[in-house]
Design a protein around this motif. Structure first.
Motif, mmCIF file in Angstrom:
data_model
loop_
_atom_site.group_PDB
_atom_site.id
_atom_site.type_symbol
_atom_site.label_atom_id
_atom_site.label_comp_id
_atom_site.label_asym_id
_atom_site.label_seq_id
_atom_site.Cartn_x
_atom_site.Cartn_y
_atom_site.Cartn_z
ATOM 1 N N TYR A 8 0.964 6.170 0.230
ATOM 2 C CA TYR A 8 -0.022 5.910 1.280
ATOM 3 C C TYR A 8 -0.237 7.191 2.083
ATOM 4 O O TYR A 8 0.525 7.495 3.011
ATOM 5 C CB TYR A 8 0.427 4.770 2.196
ATOM 6 C CG TYR A 8 -0.667 4.326 3.148
ATOM 7 C CD1 TYR A 8 -1.691 3.500 2.696
ATOM 8 C CD2 TYR A 8 -0.697 4.754 4.469
ATOM 9 C CE1 TYR A 8 -2.713 3.100 3.539
ATOM 10 C CE2 TYR A 8 -1.715 4.360 5.322
ATOM 11 C CZ TYR A 8 -2.720 3.531 4.856
ATOM 12 O OH TYR A 8 -3.739 3.147 5.696
ATOM 13 N N GLN B 30 0.822 -1.207 0.000
ATOM 14 C CA GLN B 30 0.000 0.000 0.000
ATOM 15 C C GLN B 30 0.862 1.265 0.000
ATOM 16 O O GLN B 30 0.367 2.352 0.280
ATOM 17 C CB GLN B 30 -0.969 0.001 1.177
ATOM 18 C CG GLN B 30 -2.116 -0.981 0.969
ATOM 19 C CD GLN B 30 -3.392 -0.523 1.610
ATOM 20 O OE1 GLN B 30 -3.874 0.572 1.362
ATOM 21 N NE2 GLN B 30 -3.957 -1.380 2.453
ATOM 22 N N ASN B 31 2.130 1.107 -0.318
ATOM 23 C CA ASN B 31 3.046 2.245 -0.370
ATOM 24 C C ASN B 31 4.280 1.804 -1.148
ATOM 25 O O ASN B 31 4.692 0.644 -1.036
ATOM 26 C CB ASN B 31 3.450 2.669 1.055
ATOM 27 C CG ASN B 31 3.919 4.097 1.161
ATOM 28 O OD1 ASN B 31 4.272 4.726 0.168
ATOM 29 N ND2 ASN B 31 3.930 4.622 2.370
#
Length: 330
Positions: free
Chosen positions: A123, A96-97
């Motif tokens: 994120y 997610q990043n």
């Protein structure tokens, strides 16, 4: 459709969840099987750097190996199809990043070889690639353009769910492959920094992109009072903008996580300034747990959607997107 027929239909179709950030354990895998989940993009990195992310992957691989009768790793669309045939759930590893890439383009191919299929570029806040949705958006960096090119080359899906509007637009324009919002809701139903405007939804669809719809109640108009029908309304709202071939499911299930986890998520880099407060986390009534996934199929059918459309929403559209980005070779 009668309930028993609905159950049979759900058991037959491919069901793909574009984002799960639940607590990794066997109990989760058991519930995935209960819900008839064919495959899911499961988060193994948010704020972690390279080494900590590799450690997470090692741990998850061990968990998958220990529950191999329930789940299997996914690297190709063929693996997802095989999971369906085997009665297992395919685990797609995702970030997610882009923080774990650090400043090393070479890490991207390394992570692809470790099984990472989906990476959200930012994120919530600024990183070396661009800007998240909770601060002033400076757009895609020069290094970020190199990251996109390398992700395109190795076949890694670009996710823009928590990415700022300017950076998202520039990534959509920069990428030679399809990109997605894996888990979002429409700003038109609730004004929230994490939700996407009609214009943003149309722009990604017009450029061949894809939208997975979340049910995370802080982003739904009714909040913790939301039901599975409110979730279906969000799906329908987005589908009316992007079309039935460009929409899917991305629940953002946080099943099994505790308050400390949400504190870590909602602070920049996991420890710095507070970015947002979620309040109580309660999933919509009717789909509180992953095991209740069949209720979503039933709800969409009850709301008048055809079987063909439900097949697309519940999983086939995800398969098409992943095949387009990953390629079809095993």
């Amino acid at each position: 459709m009668a309930l028993n027929n609905t159950t049979a239909f759900h058991d037959e179709i491919v069901v793909v969840d574009g984002l799960i950030i639940a607590k990794w354990d066997r109990e989760l895998f058991v519930d995935m099987r209960k819900g008839g989940l064919t495959a899911a993009n499961c988060t193994v990195s948010v704020w972690e750097g390279f080494q900590s992310t590799v450690n997470n992957i090692i741990e998850v691989n061990q968990l998958i190996a220990e529950s191999s009768e329930l789940v299997r790793p996914v690297r190709t669309v063929d693996d997802i199809r095989a999971a369906k045939e085997e009665g297992r759930t395919g685990i797609i590893l995702g970030f997610q990043n882009a923080h774990a890439f650090e400043d090393q383009l070479g890490y991207i191919e390394i992570f692809k070889q470790l099984g990472i299929g989906v990476v959200q570029l930012c994120y919530n806040t600024q990183n070396l690639v661009g800007t998240g949705c909770y601060e002033r958006d400076g757009g895609l960096s020069g290094f970020g353009r190199e990251v996109i090119a390398e992700m395109n080359r190795v076949g890694m899906l670009c996710d823009l769910s928590h990415v700022g509007a300017v950076t998202s637009r520039e990534i959509i324009e920069e990428s030679s492959k399809r990109v997605c919002y894996s888990h979002c809701l429409p700003y038109g139903l609730k004004a929230h920094p994490r939700n996407k405007t009609d214009e943003e939804l149309k722009f990604i669809a017009d450029h061949g992109g894809f939208v997975g719809v979340t049910m995370f109640t802080p982003f739904l108009a009714k909040g913790t009072q939301a039901t599975i029908d409110d979730y279906a309304e969000g799906i329908e709202y987005i589908m009316n903008i992007v079309g039935e071939d460009s929409v899917g499911i991305g629940t953002d299930f946080t099943q099994g996580q505790d308050q400390a986890f949400f504190e870590w998520l909602t602070h920049d880099k996991g420890y710095a300034r507070e970015l947002t407060q979620f309040g109580e986390i309660v999933n919509p009534e009717g789909i509180r747990t992953i095991g209740e996934f069949p209720n979503l199929t039933e709800t969409l059918l009850r709301r008048g959607h055809s079987e063909d459309r439900v097949r697309k929403i519940m999983g086939e559209n995800w398969l098409q997107l992943l095949g387009d980005v990953w390629g079809t070779a095993s």
